[in-house]
Design a protein around this motif. Structure first.
Motif, PDB file in Angstrom:
ATOM      1  N   UNK A   1      11.168  21.593 -32.418  1.00  0.00           N
ATOM      2  CA  UNK A   1      10.570  20.624 -32.006  1.00  0.00           C
ATOM      3  C   UNK A   1      11.571  21.151 -30.375  1.00  0.00           C
ATOM      4  N   UNK A   2      12.782  21.344 -30.414  1.00  0.00           N
ATOM      5  CA  UNK A   2      13.368  22.335 -29.004  1.00  0.00           C
ATOM      6  C   UNK A   2      12.410  23.970 -28.821  1.00  0.00           C
ATOM      7  N   UNK A   3      11.854  24.405 -29.129  1.00  0.00           N
ATOM      8  CA  UNK A   3      10.704  25.822 -29.726  1.00  0.00           C
ATOM      9  C   UNK A   3       9.598  25.060 -28.276  1.00  0.00           C
ATOM     10  N   UNK A   4       8.469  23.567 -28.822  1.00  0.00           N
ATOM     11  CA  UNK A   4       7.888  23.084 -28.226  1.00  0.00           C
ATOM     12  C   UNK A   4       8.145  22.605 -26.713  1.00  0.00           C
ATOM     13  N   UNK A   5       9.166  21.768 -26.521  1.00  0.00           N
ATOM     14  CA  UNK A   5       9.661  21.219 -25.184  1.00  0.00           C
ATOM     15  C   UNK A   5       9.801  22.716 -24.622  1.00  0.00           C
TER      16      UNK A   5
ATOM     17  N   UNK B   1       7.250  22.898 -20.945  1.00  0.00           N
ATOM     18  CA  UNK B   1       8.813  23.169 -19.720  1.00  0.00           C
ATOM     19  C   UNK B   1       7.778  24.090 -18.723  1.00  0.00           C
ATOM     20  N   UNK B   2       7.600  25.603 -20.237  1.00  0.00           N
ATOM     21  CA  UNK B   2       7.467  26.359 -19.026  1.00  0.00           C
ATOM     22  C   UNK B   2       6.117  26.466 -18.545  1.00  0.00           C
ATOM     23  N   UNK B   3       5.601  25.742 -18.640  1.00  0.00           N
ATOM     24  CA  UNK B   3       3.758  25.212 -18.596  1.00  0.00           C
ATOM     25  C   UNK B   3       4.068  25.017 -16.823  1.00  0.00           C
TER      26      UNK B   3
ATOM     27  N   UNK C   1       6.469  24.429 -15.552  1.00  0.00           N
ATOM     28  CA  UNK C   1       7.077  26.283 -14.090  1.00  0.00           C
ATOM     29  C   UNK C   1       8.546  25.375 -14.421  1.00  0.00           C
ATOM     30  N   UNK C   2       9.795  24.922 -15.248  1.00  0.00           N
ATOM     31  CA  UNK C   2      10.550  24.521 -15.415  1.00  0.00           C
ATOM     32  C   UNK C   2      11.127  25.345 -16.649  1.00  0.00           C
ATOM     33  N   UNK C   3      12.585  25.139 -16.315  1.00  0.00           N
ATOM     34  CA  UNK C   3      13.767  26.506 -17.146  1.00  0.00           C
ATOM     35  C   UNK C   3      14.044  25.932 -18.745  1.00  0.00           C
ATOM     36  N   UNK C   4      13.880  26.345 -19.255  1.00  0.00           N
ATOM     37  CA  UNK C   4      14.694  26.150 -20.651  1.00  0.00           C
ATOM     38  C   UNK C   4      15.486  25.721 -20.631  1.00  0.00           C
ATOM     39  N   UNK C   5      15.804  24.653 -22.151  1.00  0.00           N
ATOM     40  CA  UNK C   5      16.980  24.167 -23.041  1.00  0.00           C
ATOM     41  C   UNK C   5      16.931  25.190 -23.142  1.00  0.00           C
ATOM     42  N   UNK C   6      18.506  24.848 -23.542  1.00  0.00           N
ATOM     43  CA  UNK C   6      19.473  25.544 -24.374  1.00  0.00           C
ATOM     44  C   UNK C   6      20.263  24.396 -25.281  1.00  0.00           C
ATOM     45  N   UNK C   7      19.662  24.580 -26.939  1.00  0.00           N
ATOM     46  CA  UNK C   7      20.773  23.795 -27.381  1.00  0.00           C
ATOM     47  C   UNK C   7      22.320  23.925 -28.073  1.00  0.00           C
ATOM     48  N   UNK C   8      22.915  22.954 -27.828  1.00  0.00           N
ATOM     49  CA  UNK C   8      23.473  22.981 -27.675  1.00  0.00           C
ATOM     50  C   UNK C   8      24.594  22.189 -29.041  1.00  0.00           C
ATOM     51  N   UNK C   9      25.621  22.904 -29.603  1.00  0.00           N
ATOM     52  CA  UNK C   9      26.434  22.153 -30.867  1.00  0.00           C
ATOM     53  C   UNK C   9      26.797  20.335 -30.426  1.00  0.00           C
ATOM     54  N   UNK C  10      27.766  20.441 -29.302  1.00  0.00           N
ATOM     55  CA  UNK C  10      27.873  19.455 -29.276  1.00  0.00           C
ATOM     56  C   UNK C  10      27.237  18.227 -28.930  1.00  0.00           C
TER      57      UNK C  10
END
Length: 297
Positions: free
Chosen positions: A171-175, A179-181, A183-192
């Motif tokens: 799901x995060x990879x799909x988002x 987002x790249x399409x 023109x937005x930056x990628x999300x970084x998944x965070x444990x907290x």
């Protein structure tokens, strides 16, 4: 003068009588052996309502007098007034009968401490009560969850055979692809942030099922642990139901794509977060629906 002396004489007689009854003798609790100055139950250590004399007075004019026997633990030397194993100090199952002399009494009374007098059963009970009380307080504060408290119906691991942990990763990879399409930056998944999303999602499912409730802002903030700064992030929640033959259930990637569609529709497009961090939780609910919570900050 004779009238003045009369009260003194009466007092003197009273004092002698008090000495004869052994009023100054030491007393011990019959249950835990704690020494007391007076025969005035209950025991202030264990609450027992019967005392025994700790020292048996010996009449010096009677050379044939024999002290009352005591019972000694052969393992640790603890002296007991009765043959009532196990030993109150070390728990040994056998006690030995002994006739004490004066030195034995002095050594036993002088070496007794409150730790020695603490019965093992009371110590175990106290430790158990402290642990249970601590666990209960932590559960009420929401730091831990006890079995039966806020039970979450459904499944956090799979939905119709599709692994939900792998679905969250897809799901995060799909988002990020979408987002790249845009023109937005990628999300970084965070444990907290993941923990906060899971806490909210499971609380939401429990609330719908009537077995729990969504977390307060305070609990939600504790899960984030300052990761999003002073903000608690942007929260998006949605649920999706699928037909029995829906192709979205074939794999984690396919299910993640369908959930990404639901997220885009619910969030109303993409908003660039300050830290570009994301957390996600996907849960299979009791009504055959998939519940998803996404937190970004």
């Amino acid at each position: 003068m004779s009238e003045g002396d009369s009260p003194d004489g009466a007092d003197g007689a009273s004092g002698a009588s008090g000495t004869d009854t052994g009023g100054s003798a030491k007393w011990r609790c019959a249950w835990c052996d704690k020494p007391h100055e007076r025969n005035d139950p209950p025991c202030d250590n264990c609450g027992h309502h019967k005392f025994e004399k700790a020292v048996v007075p010996v009449a010096p004019e009677d050379p044939d007098h024999e002290r009352e026997p005591v019972w000694v633990c052969p393992e640790c030397g603890r002296v007991h007034q009765k043959n009532s194993p196990p030993c109150s100090r070390c728990g040994n199952a056998e006690l030995e009968r002994t006739i004490p002399d004066e030195a034995d009494y002095a050594e036993e009374l002088g070496g007794t401490s409150y730790l020695d007098l603490l019965n093992a059963r009371y110590a175990v009970g106290l430790a158990f009560a402290l642990v249970a009380g601590t666990v209960l307080v932590l559960a009420l504060l929401g730091i831990i969850t006890l079995p039966g408290m806020d039970s979450v119906p459904g499944s956090a691991s799979e939905y119709r055979g599709v692994d939900l942990g792998e679905t969250e990763t897809a799901f995060v990879a799909e988002l990020n692809d979408r987002r790249a399409g845009a023109g937005l930056g990628e999300y970084e998944r965070n444990g907290n942030v993941d923990d906060a999303a899971r806490l909210y999602n499971q609380g939401w499912v429990s609330e719908l099922a009537g077995t729990g409730s969504r977390p307060s802002d305070e609990r939600f903030g504790r899960a984030l642990d300052g990761t999003c700064g002073e903000q608690i992030g942007r929260l998006t929640v949605f649920d999706r139901s699928f037909g029995e033959d829906d192709a979205a259930l074939d794999s984690p990637d396919a299910l993640a794509g369908a959930l990404a569609d639901g997220y885009a529709a619910e969030a109303g497009g993409f908003v660039e977060p300050e830290n570009q961090l994301v957390g996600v939780d996907v849960h299979a609910g009791p009504e055959d629906a998939v519940y998803t919570t996404v937190v970004v900050c």
